[in-house]
Design a protein around this motif. Structure first.
Motif, PDB file in Angstrom:
ATOM      1  N   ILE A 397     -59.582  16.431 -13.580  1.00  0.00           N
ATOM      2  CA  ILE A 397     -59.285  15.668 -14.781  1.00  0.00           C
ATOM      3  C   ILE A 397     -59.332  16.625 -15.972  1.00  0.00           C
ATOM      4  CG2 ILE A 397     -59.850  13.652 -16.175  1.00  0.00           C
ATOM      5  CD1 ILE A 397     -59.253  13.041 -13.188  1.00  0.00           C
ATOM      6  N   SER A 415     -51.112  19.799 -15.759  1.00  0.00           N
ATOM      7  CA  SER A 415     -50.607  18.989 -14.641  1.00  0.00           C
ATOM      8  C   SER A 415     -49.853  19.859 -13.638  1.00  0.00           C
ATOM      9  CB  SER A 415     -49.688  17.881 -15.165  1.00  0.00           C
ATOM     10  OG  SER A 415     -48.608  18.428 -15.900  1.00  0.00           O
ATOM     11  N   ASP A 420     -54.909  15.988 -11.704  1.00  0.00           N
ATOM     12  CA  ASP A 420     -54.531  14.636 -11.289  1.00  0.00           C
ATOM     13  C   ASP A 420     -54.226  13.748 -12.481  1.00  0.00           C
ATOM     14  OD1 ASP A 420     -55.052  14.722  -8.274  1.00  0.00           O
ATOM     15  OD2 ASP A 420     -56.927  15.484  -9.086  1.00  0.00           O
ATOM     16  N   GLN A 421     -54.996  13.918 -13.555  1.00  0.00           N
ATOM     17  CA  GLN A 421     -54.733  13.195 -14.786  1.00  0.00           C
ATOM     18  C   GLN A 421     -55.051  14.113 -15.960  1.00  0.00           C
ATOM     19  OE1 GLN A 421     -56.931   9.346 -13.555  1.00  0.00           O
ATOM     20  NE2 GLN A 421     -55.220   8.593 -14.778  1.00  0.00           N
ATOM     21  N   PHE A 423     -55.393  14.107 -20.177  1.00  0.00           N
ATOM     22  CA  PHE A 423     -55.483  13.325 -21.408  1.00  0.00           C
ATOM     23  C   PHE A 423     -55.529  14.277 -22.594  1.00  0.00           C
ATOM     24  CE2 PHE A 423     -57.443  10.934 -17.964  1.00  0.00           C
ATOM     25  CZ  PHE A 423     -56.709   9.755 -18.015  1.00  0.00           C
ATOM     26  N   THR A 481     -51.074  12.261 -19.160  1.00  0.00           N
ATOM     27  CA  THR A 481     -51.207  10.864 -18.771  1.00  0.00           C
ATOM     28  C   THR A 481     -51.255   9.937 -19.973  1.00  0.00           C
ATOM     29  OG1 THR A 481     -52.485  11.623 -16.862  1.00  0.00           O
ATOM     30  CG2 THR A 481     -52.592   9.269 -17.375  1.00  0.00           C
ATOM     31  N   ASP A 482     -52.009  10.349 -21.008  1.00  0.00           N
ATOM     32  CA  ASP A 482     -52.150   9.498 -22.185  1.00  0.00           C
ATOM     33  C   ASP A 482     -52.742  10.291 -23.331  1.00  0.00           C
ATOM     34  OD1 ASP A 482     -52.050   7.253 -23.747  1.00  0.00           O
ATOM     35  OD2 ASP A 482     -53.675   6.177 -22.737  1.00  0.00           O
ATOM     36  N   ALA A 496     -61.114   7.620 -14.631  1.00  0.00           N
ATOM     37  CA  ALA A 496     -60.240   8.546 -13.902  1.00  0.00           C
ATOM     38  C   ALA A 496     -60.957   9.143 -12.698  1.00  0.00           C
ATOM     39  CB  ALA A 496     -59.756   9.654 -14.838  1.00  0.00           C
ATOM     40  N   ASN A 499     -61.126   6.659  -9.905  1.00  0.00           N
ATOM     41  CA  ASN A 499     -59.819   6.449  -9.280  1.00  0.00           C
ATOM     42  C   ASN A 499     -59.372   7.613  -8.403  1.00  0.00           C
ATOM     43  OD1 ASN A 499     -59.440   3.920 -10.402  1.00  0.00           O
ATOM     44  ND2 ASN A 499     -58.429   4.710 -12.237  1.00  0.00           N
ATOM     45  N   THR A 500     -60.042   8.742  -8.518  1.00  0.00           N
ATOM     46  CA  THR A 500     -59.620   9.920  -7.745  1.00  0.00           C
ATOM     47  C   THR A 500     -60.643  10.373  -6.709  1.00  0.00           C
ATOM     48  OG1 THR A 500     -60.457  11.339  -9.543  1.00  0.00           O
ATOM     49  CG2 THR A 500     -58.101  10.828  -9.555  1.00  0.00           C
ATOM     50  N   LYS A 503     -59.415  11.045  -3.209  1.00  0.00           N
ATOM     51  CA  LYS A 503     -58.226  11.899  -3.180  1.00  0.00           C
ATOM     52  C   LYS A 503     -58.116  12.666  -1.862  1.00  0.00           C
ATOM     53  CE  LYS A 503     -56.288  15.993  -5.486  1.00  0.00           C
ATOM     54  NZ  LYS A 503     -56.494  16.991  -6.565  1.00  0.00           N
TER      55      LYS A 503
END
Length: 517
Positions: A397, A415, A420-421, A423, A481-482, A496, A499-500, A503
């Motif tokens: 992250i 990325s 993976d994400q 920000f 991502t954002d 995040a 959610n990973t 993986k």
């Protein structure tokens, strides 16, 4: 029929002899210096009543060049297993009171047997180094012993965590076993580590150098980068080893000791917004950002005194163990150089081995310019960082806080390097180069003709940032991502991570990649 009392008495005497291997006088002398004995170090490390000693009765009779034979109870090293925070750990502690803790064939066998046991049972290994080096009287057998220990260090590397504690002399070939482990802890006083001492250096090169210049904990922690942590004394060293293991799994097949909270953080932290200076050139201490991101502001920094433009540490975010890699704007503006690239790459690969997710905090203006850096191999060293990120398969992250320029943007896990994400704060600037340099390159002729070059340059810088460096440019191209408020960082990163955690990243079959060493 009851057991013969003589046998019980013999067992008692042998155990007592092993426990006081170097003799009362030597133990008292160490105590007067504030040093713990080899056994006391292990007693400090393990939970009470859990230590199970291996090969207590192993010993050796050493002939001192024609003199009488000298018996070496335990052969100068204590080995065994015990529990730390409820988990089994293997540990050995060299005993300087027995033949100077010198390594011979039996000494080496005890260490290797313990390491093999740790490998088979998936438990970490902690070694306390306090030795005069190879046992001269055993000749090539002593050298062979070191070779076998080195081989086991490499054999276990990437399988179980290995921690070395330098709590006394560690000279010559003896220094290579700690160097092959994952982490090195060294006491501030009463310890030194080197390959060649002052006498050898002067004889070979003519240079005069004291041990303070290259062999102490301070020198290794800040200059050579050979050790990861400095301990105040023996007890503190063992405490640090235990705290370090609290962030690591027992072996590479296990997950880290996560303690996930029932609820993921969702609220905002307004104080994070206040940390960000209005001017991108104004430095701020990234430690303050880390403290607000992690649980209870508690983190465990690795190599805090070396390559200080990059911060590496272990922490927990809503109970999830993470490894944090962060640029430090307070030191060299957060630039990446030879040493910080090595430091970061090593930490990333260690986290990847032990399934620890990576959180990357980015504020990097680039790689350090300069003749010394170029001649020193900044290309090769910087490539280690790129390689380490690209090769790692754990959750990654990335949070871009401010500057993220050129190759350094990539090297801090963009990325494209496998994050993976990603920000970004609204203050982020993602570009090939900073506005100041870009404007001088792109608009040189216009600036030469301008009535007020300084004012026009400032206008062009702002225009460049909006058009070419805004985080929204990267967001439009789905490279991040954002874009988030700084106050949202903890909540966003925590979610995040959740959610990973499962993986899965399959790679082509191969022995290993060829990192540019």
């Amino acid at each position: 029929m009851a057991i013969d009392p003589k046998l019980l008495e013999e067992l008692k005497n042998r155990r007592e002899k092993a426990r006081k291997a170097g003799g009362e006088a030597k133990l008292e002398k160490r105590k007067a210096k504030g040093l713990l004995s080899a056994r006391e170090r292990l007693e400090r490390f393990f939970e009470p009543g859990t230590f199970q000693e291996f090969s207590m009765h192993a010993s050796h009779q050493c002939t001192n060049f024609g003199m009488a034979k000298v018996e070496l109870p335990t052969d100068g090293v204590i080995t065994g297993t015990g529990y730390v925070d409820g988990r089994p750990v293997a540990a050995y502690s060299q005993d300087f009171t027995v033949g100077g803790g010198a390594l011979g064939s039996i000494h080496a066998k005890k260490i290797c047997d313990l390491m093999e046991f740790a490998h088979e049972n998936g438990m970490p290994v902690v070694g306390v180094n306090d030795s005069g080096g190879a046992r001269i009287q055993e000749g090539v057998d002593s050298l062979s012993g070191y070779g076998k220990v080195f081989f086991k260090n490499v054999y276990l590397s990437g399988v179980v965590p290995q921690v070395a504690v330098i709590a006394g002399p560690c000279a010559g070939g003896a220094a290579y076993s700690p160097a092959l482990t994952d982490f090195l802890i060294m006491t501030r006083e009463n310890a030194n580590m080197f390959i060649c001492g002052p006498g050898v250096i002067q004889s070979a090169t003519g240079e005069k150098a004291s041990l303070d210049q290259f062999a102490t904990a301070a020198a290794h922690a800040s200059v050579s980068g050979n050790i990861h942590l400095i301990a105040d004394d023996d007890g503190h060293a063992m405490d640090l080893a235990g705290e370090l293991l609290s962030y690591l799994p027992s072996n590479n097949l296990q997950d880290p000791p996560h303690e996930p909270t029932e609820q993921v953080s969702q609220g905002k932290d307004p104080g994070m917004n206040d940390l960000v200076p209005g001017d991108s050139k104004t430095p701020f201490d990234v430690h303050e950002v880390i403290q607000r991101l992690v649980d209870d502001a508690n983190y465990f920094e690795i190599m805090p005194d070396f390559a200080r433009s990059l911060v590496t540490c272990f922490a927990r975010i809503d109970g999830i163990v993470v490894g944090i890699i962060a640029n430090q704007p307070m030191v060299k503006a957060g630039t990446l150089d030879i040493d910080s690239s090595d430091k970061g790459a090593r930490f990333i690969r260690t986290c990847n081995i032990y399934n620890i997710p990576l959180v990357n905090l980015v504020d990097v203006p680039g790689f350090m310019p300069g003749l010394a850096q170029e001649r020193g191999g900044i290309i090769r060293h910087g490539a280690k960082l790129l390689f380490a990120y690209a090769a790692s398969t754990v959750p990654k992250i990335t949070l871009i806080m401010r500057k993220a320029y050129g190759g350094a943007y990539l090297a801090m896990c963009s990325s494209d390097l496998g994050a993976d994400q990603v920000f970004a704060w609204p203050t982020a600037e993602i570009a090939v180069m900073g506005a100041e340099g870009a404007v001088k390159v792109l608009y040189r002729k216009e600036l030469e003709k301008a009535e007020d070059p300084k004012a026009r340059e400032e206008e062009l810088r702002a225009e460049y940032r909006d058009k070419f460096a805004s985080p929204y440019q990267a967001a439009e191209k789905a490279m991040i991502t954002d874009v988030i408020e700084p106050s949202e960082s903890r909540a966003v990163i925590s979610l995040a991570l959740r959610n990973t955690l499962n993986k899965r990243d399959s790679r082509p079959p191969k022995k290993h990649g060829n990192i540019p060493l």
